[in-house]
Design a protein around this motif. Structure first.
Motif, PDB file in Angstrom:
ATOM      1  N   GLN A 112       0.801  -1.218   0.000  1.00  0.00           N
ATOM      2  CA  GLN A 112       0.000   0.000   0.000  1.00  0.00           C
ATOM      3  C   GLN A 112       0.835   1.269   0.000  1.00  0.00           C
ATOM      4  O   GLN A 112       0.334   2.334  -0.337  1.00  0.00           O
ATOM      5  N   GLY A 147      -5.458  -2.308   4.807  1.00  0.00           N
ATOM      6  CA  GLY A 147      -4.543  -1.907   5.876  1.00  0.00           C
ATOM      7  C   GLY A 147      -3.506  -2.982   6.163  1.00  0.00           C
ATOM      8  O   GLY A 147      -2.484  -2.731   6.787  1.00  0.00           O
ATOM      9  N   GLU A 181       0.208  -2.387   4.804  1.00  0.00           N
ATOM     10  CA  GLU A 181       0.683  -1.043   5.106  1.00  0.00           C
ATOM     11  C   GLU A 181       2.068  -1.087   5.740  1.00  0.00           C
ATOM     12  O   GLU A 181       2.956  -0.361   5.338  1.00  0.00           O
ATOM     13  N   ARG A 201      -8.581  -1.280   8.108  1.00  0.00           N
ATOM     14  CA  ARG A 201      -9.723  -0.427   7.791  1.00  0.00           C
ATOM     15  C   ARG A 201     -10.360   0.207   9.028  1.00  0.00           C
ATOM     16  O   ARG A 201     -11.050  -0.466   9.796  1.00  0.00           O
ATOM     17  N   PHE A 260      -8.553   1.846  11.468  1.00  0.00           N
ATOM     18  CA  PHE A 260      -7.430   2.335  12.267  1.00  0.00           C
ATOM     19  C   PHE A 260      -7.784   2.633  13.712  1.00  0.00           C
ATOM     20  O   PHE A 260      -7.543   3.736  14.201  1.00  0.00           O
ATOM     21  N   VAL A 304      -3.592   5.053   2.689  1.00  0.00           N
ATOM     22  CA  VAL A 304      -4.170   4.692   3.978  1.00  0.00           C
ATOM     23  C   VAL A 304      -5.078   5.831   4.432  1.00  0.00           C
ATOM     24  O   VAL A 304      -5.084   6.897   3.826  1.00  0.00           O
ATOM     25  N   ALA A 305      -5.791   5.578   5.522  1.00  0.00           N
ATOM     26  CA  ALA A 305      -6.578   6.625   6.176  1.00  0.00           C
ATOM     27  C   ALA A 305      -7.590   7.264   5.230  1.00  0.00           C
ATOM     28  O   ALA A 305      -7.922   8.444   5.386  1.00  0.00           O
ATOM     29  N   GLU A 328     -12.808   3.883   4.795  1.00  0.00           N
ATOM     30  CA  GLU A 328     -12.845   3.153   6.070  1.00  0.00           C
ATOM     31  C   GLU A 328     -14.157   3.321   6.818  1.00  0.00           C
ATOM     32  O   GLU A 328     -14.534   2.462   7.621  1.00  0.00           O
TER      33      GLU A 328
HETATM   34 MO1  MOS Z   1      -6.381   1.737   5.785  1.00  0.00          MO
HETATM   35  S1  MOS Z   1      -6.344   0.746   7.573  1.00  0.00           S
HETATM   36  O1  MOS Z   1      -5.764   3.177   6.535  1.00  0.00           O
HETATM   37  O2  MOS Z   1      -4.994   1.034   5.057  1.00  0.00           O
END
Ligand code: MOS
Ligand code: MTE
Length: 746
Positions: free
Chosen positions: A205, A237, A240, A350, A352, A519-520, A703
């Protein structure tokens, strides 16, 4: 183009089996790699012995002693070794110790089994409770990997004087990502004289995280490391932070063998050794006045971080920042800790940390409603945040947030009032099936937490191609969420071009700038905005060069780009993230604007419980959300449906079974995830409210759908089953039975 439900760009190729995943890419002469791991949760590695009957001289063998640079995986804190050294500490039962490579895969497997690790065992810490009790200290002086305190007002005295105080404790389990494609890497090392170049192709990712990790592992400058994101079969996630580890491993084997090395985990290894969602324990103490207004919240939020720090600080941070959820409360204390245990590090998944703390508060609000003699709806309604209110960090809600409208829509779609009445009547009959309806209300902060985006200072760009089309330059990866399509739509819309005139390059650190990790849920809103700005910049540059008028046809644009590229060799425009001045955040006091904005939602579920088997069925599910402007309704709906499926699975069925720090049900046959037959049709609706800071008005979405399903389903279960302790997920039939028996015992 913004708002158009166009089909996913890579969809057709995927259906035809054309894209190359990491395992499909073949480099000439490549050989296979495997990992030899520890098997005890805690101890000291005394030695490694290589068993009889294996032609070891044919193998490439890598141990910690071979590492040319730093034997620490670059991350937030550098505390995780790539390989355990002899004499070094074993911190969990899946830690890599030896790497092997050989062309023959069956011989490789035999060799892996022939390696014996000589260890001295130490007593492990295996859960949150033992970590807090400090029976054994395995990290720092107190087993705490990261601690955060959010303080607003003064809750203490309020608990003494409040009319009603309600306390509760809620737990969530680990969750496996269960992406379709397990983790995998392919590495090759080039040598031109003294100059070493390392190239890694993989399922990942965050190309620039891996880039940094490999750089430090070999002690190389950045331009001698290249990371290429291959087609990816999902991540959620789970790709990551771990890819920094296995990319390093593949690269070490390639470097030592002089051949390209492919390191692909099978499902069992992937499930056991790589990250999972952090298990959590949340204690909530809440105080209300006689009208049911929330006066104080004291939340103790603990995550099991596993053996190393990895991403726990950011997961914890998001969990803490979402812990007070959508409620207005003058006095809030949130004490958040990620503790160390001797299990493989837990990581991003997903949401966080937000799904964990939101599960607790949303379940707690239903418990409080019962205690206060209010309906779950009425209690929430009296406490909803509105524009101008201050959240737990002091952040003022600036944009319109109409929780009433979102909730009304979800509840009318599911027929909430009607179901509550008819299910109550049904449940008082002797039927062996009990029914319930419940809901959750929640928010999800868009982009990185706090100062994260400022720190990243991401760069993304747009490039003119020789044929007159344009291409997006960003390091964000496609994991099924649709960034390829959405980026193309954003640029096409900014430049008023048909979408097929926009290409989206795959993430290759040799070609694209560091636009930050994928991410996020940040790609659409944060990176999308950068590429939108870069697209305007490109257009501006063509106008300034006299190649384009202010208004143009796509054909004229194509000609202008062709001319510019021919004239200058290239045409590129970049844009970098700069914190807008109105966003103020202090990472030391945890005060200020935690996120630039939030997405908001209400999810409602109808369930039935078989009172003989305690099997739960989700019969109906409605997901209503406000995510700014929806760039692609078809993909956005898919995001919600998928997230809801994962959320329901987490809430009801997905249970990681632990034994001595290892996952023992590490197969798809005994780790149960929902399939389409286990789920109802998920009814998805968007209430659009364009956000000024997002491209075309879009906010984050990826997410959000993970947050709401588990509490909605458990709140529905509470309606079906009455006041039993529904405080833990997954709420399996065994747990339901235990809770019912506990209630019977009084
Ligand atoms: Mo998603 S947990 O921020 O890859
Ligand atoms: N959707 C699919 N199909 N596959 C995935 O791996 N990952 C989720 C979400 N949706 C994921 C997904 C996670 S964890 C995140 S952070 C976001 O997508 C990231 O993508 P975005 O930034 O484009 O929203």
């Amino acid at each position: 183009m913004i708002g158009a439900p166009i089909t996913r760009r890579e969809g057709r190729a995927k259906l035809l089996g054309q894209p190359l995943y990491t395992d499909d890419k073949i480099l000439p002469g490549e050989i296979r790699g495997v990992t030899v791991r520890t098997h005890i949760p805690r101890g000291i590695l005394k030695g490694i012995s290589f068993g009889e009957g294996i032609p070891w001289e044919e193998f490439t063998v890598v141990t910690a002693a071979d590492i040319p640079g730093k034997n620490l995986v670059a991350s937030i804190v550098h505390d995780q070794p790539f390989l355990v050294e002899i004499g070094g500490t074993i911190s969990h039962p899946e830690q890599p110790v030896v790497l092997l490579a050989h062309p023959d895969r069956s011989l490789l497997e035999k060799a892996r089994r022939a390696i014996r690790l000589d260890v001295e065992e130490l007593p492990p810490v295996l859960d949150i409770e033992s970590a807090i009790e400090k029976a054994q200290v395995i990290h720092g002086s107190n087993n705490i990997l990261k601690e955060i305190l959010i303080d607003k007002g003064d809750p203490g005295p309020v608990f003494c004087s409040a009319v009603k105080v309600v306390e509760g404790e809620y737990r969530t389990g680990a969750q496996e990502h269960a992406y379709i494609e397990p983790n995998g890497m392919l590495a090759e090392v080039g040598r031109e004289g003294e100059r070493l170049t390392v190239t890694v192709y993989g399922s990942l990712q965050c190309p620039y995280y891996v880039h940094e990790a490999v750089k430090q592992l070999f002690g190389l400058p950045g331009d001698q490391v290249r990371v290429v994101a291959m087609e990816m079969g999902g991540a959620f996630g789970g790709k990551e932070d771990y890819p920094s580890v296995n990319a390093g491993h593949a690269a070490l084997l390639a470097w030592k063998s002089g051949k390209p090395v492919k390191l692909i985990y099978d499902r069992e290894e992937d499930m056991a050794a790589t990250t999972k969602r952090h298990p959590s324990r949340t204690r909530i103490k809440s105080a209300f006045d006689r009208d049911g207004l929330l006066l104080a919240l004291d939340i103790d939020f603990v995550l099991d971080g596993g053996a190393f720090v990895t991403l726990s600080p950011v997961v914890l941070s998001r969990g803490a920042l979402h812990a007070a959820s959508v409620y207005k409360c003058p006095n809030v204390r949130i004490h958040a800790r990620a503790v160390a245990t001797n299990v493989p590090p837990h990581g991003a998944f997903r949401g966080f940390g937000a799904p964990q703390s939101l599960f607790a508060i949303e379940r707690h609000m239903d418990v409080c409603a019962r205690e206060l003699g209010l309906t779950p709806l009425e209690l929430r309604r009296r406490n909803f945040l509105a524009i101008g209110d201050r959240m737990s960090t002091g952040q003022v809600v600036k944009e319109t947030v109409d929780l009433e409208a979102i909730v009304s829509r979800a509840l009318s779609e599911i027929g909430y009032e009607e179901k509550r009445r008819s299910f109550d009547a049904h449940n008082s009959s002797q039927s062996p099936i009990k029914r319930g309806v419940g809901f959750s209300v929640f928010l999800h902060g868009c982009g990185f937490t706090g100062g994260g985006e400022t720190y990243l200072a991401s760069v993304a760009g747009v490039k003119g191609l020789p044929d007159g089309r344009v291409s997006v330059l960003a390091a964000n990866t496609e994991m099924g969420q649709g960034k390829t399509t959405v980026f193309a739509q954003i640029v096409a819309s900014a430049l008023k071009l048909p979408v097929d005139m926009v290409d989206v390059w795959s993430a290759d650190t040799a070609e694209v700038p560091n636009s930050g990790p994928t991410v996020a849920s940040r790609s659409t809103m944060i990176v999308g905005k950068l590429i939108e700005d870069a697209a305007y910049g490109l257009k501006q540059s063509l106008i300034q060069q006299g190649l384009l008028e202010m208004t143009y046809t796509p054909e004229e644009f194509r000609e202008a780009v062709k001319t510019a590229v021919a004239r200058h060799g290239s045409l590129k425009c970049y844009s970098q993230y700069h914190k807008p001045p109105h966003i103020v955040w202090d990472d030391t006091t945890y005060k200020g604007d935690a996120y630039p904005t939030f997405s908001w939602a209400c999810y409602a579920a109808g369930v039935s419980v078989d009172m003989v088997t305690y099997e739960v069925k989700v019969d109906d599910f409605v997901a209503v959300q406000e995510v700014g402007r929806v760039v692609n309704p078809m993909l956005a709906t898919g995001q919600i449906e998928g997230g809801v499926a994962q959320g329901i699975g987490w809430g009801l069925w997905e249970e990681v079974q632990w034994k001595d720090g290892r996952m023992v049900n590490n197969q798809m046959t005994n780790y149960i995830i929902p399939t389409s037959v286990d789920l109802p049709r998920i009814r998805v609706a968007f209430l659009e409210n364009p956000h000024p800071a997002g491209p075309g008005g879009a906010k984050g979405i990826g997410e959000l759908p993970m947050d709401g399903p588990a509490p909605a389903v458990l709140n529905a279960l509470a309606h079906a089953l009455g006041p039993i302790r529904l405080d833990e997920i997954p709420m399996t039939p065994e747990r339901i039975l235990a809770r019912l028996e506990e209630a019977d015992r009084g």
